[in-house]
Motif scaffolding. Sequence first.
Motif, short mmCIF file in Angstrom:
data_model
loop_
_atom_site.label_atom_id
_atom_site.label_comp_id
_atom_site.label_asym_id
_atom_site.label_seq_id
_atom_site.Cartn_x
_atom_site.Cartn_y
_atom_site.Cartn_z
N GLY A 190 0.78 -1.22 0.00
CA GLY A 190 0.00 0.00 0.00
C GLY A 190 0.82 1.27 0.00
N GLY A 191 2.13 1.18 0.09
CA GLY A 191 2.98 2.37 0.07
C GLY A 191 3.57 2.60 -1.32
N HIS A 192 3.71 3.85 -1.69
CA HIS A 192 4.29 4.23 -2.99
C HIS A 192 5.54 5.06 -2.70
N HIS A 193 6.71 4.60 -3.21
CA HIS A 193 7.98 5.24 -2.88
C HIS A 193 8.78 5.49 -4.16
N ALA A 194 9.31 6.70 -4.29
CA ALA A 194 10.31 6.98 -5.33
C ALA A 194 11.67 6.61 -4.76
N PHE A 195 12.59 6.19 -5.65
CA PHE A 195 13.90 5.77 -5.15
C PHE A 195 14.97 6.04 -6.20
N THR A 196 16.20 6.05 -5.72
CA THR A 196 17.38 6.09 -6.58
C THR A 196 18.39 5.11 -6.01
N ALA A 197 18.89 4.20 -6.86
CA ALA A 197 19.87 3.21 -6.44
C ALA A 197 21.10 3.33 -7.33
N ASP A 198 22.23 3.67 -6.72
CA ASP A 198 23.47 3.81 -7.47
C ASP A 198 24.12 2.45 -7.69
N ARG A 199 24.97 2.40 -8.70
CA ARG A 199 25.69 1.15 -8.99
C ARG A 199 26.57 0.80 -7.79
N ALA A 200 26.47 -0.45 -7.39
CA ALA A 200 27.16 -0.89 -6.17
C ALA A 200 28.48 -1.57 -6.52
N LYS A 201 29.42 -1.47 -5.59
CA LYS A 201 30.69 -2.18 -5.68
C LYS A 201 30.83 -3.06 -4.44
N LYS A 202 31.27 -4.29 -4.66
CA LYS A 202 31.40 -5.21 -3.54
C LYS A 202 32.24 -4.57 -2.43
N PRO A 203 31.82 -4.79 -1.17
CA PRO A 203 30.78 -5.73 -0.72
C PRO A 203 29.35 -5.17 -0.74
N SER A 204 29.14 -3.95 -1.27
CA SER A 204 27.77 -3.44 -1.37
C SER A 204 26.97 -4.32 -2.31
#
Length: 221
Positions: free
Chosen positions: A144-158
Motif C-alpha cells: 500500500g505504500g508508494h515510494h520513489a527511489f534512486t539506487a546507485d551502482r554498487a561495488k562489492k561488498p555493497s
Amino acid sequence: MKRPGPLLTLLAGLVLGLFLLTLNVTSGTRNASSSYQEPAPSPTPTAGAASPAPSPSPSPSPTAAPPEDAEYAGRTDDDSAAIAVTVRDGKAIAYFCDGRTKESWLKGDVEDDGTLRLTGKHGAKLDGTIEADRRISGTVDVAGGHHAFTADRAKKPSGLYRATATVRSATIDAGWIVLRDGTQVGVLTRDGEPSPAPRIDPETGAVTIDGRQLTARPATP
C-alpha cells in the motif's frame, strides 16, 4: 507585223510568277536551315580526371545496447526503506526492505533501453530505468505504500544478499541490502513472521541465525 496577242502576254506573266514563287520558297528553306543549331555534345571526361564522388548513403541508426550485468543499491527518497536491484542477462531481481517488518522480493525482465517492470507478491511492483549503467531511478509499490527511489551502482561488498535454510524446524528466509557506506538493512522471516535481520559479514556473507551459522550469498535473478 502583228503585236503579241493578249494570250502571249498572259503566259509570260504566269511564267514570271512561277519563277518568283520558286525563289521565295528556296530562300525560306535556307533561312530555316541556317537558324537550326545542333545541341552541344556532353563533355567527355578527360583521362585521369576524378569522377564526381557518389552521395554517401545514410548511416543506420545505432541500436540500444543491453544494460550491463550489475548491482544497484540505494534508499527511497523519503528515507524510509532501502532497495537493491541485481541485473543479469536481461533479467532483474529486486529487494525492498525497511529493516523491521516490511519487505518484498520482485523480479522481471530488463528491456534493451534500460526500463524495468518488476513484480512481486501481493501486488508489489517496481517501475524503473537504468541510466547509463550508473544508477536506477523509479518507483516501487509495496504493501500500500508508494515510494520513489534512486539506487546507485554498487561495488562489492555493497549489494544484495539472501540466505534461506531450515533451522530448528523453522523455515528461514532473510534478505540484506548492504549500502555503499557499509549500512545494512535486512529482514529475516521465520515461518512467515518478519523481524529485523542480524548483521552479516559482508566480506564472507557469514551470519548466525538461532545459533546456526549460515552464509548469505549475492542474490541473482
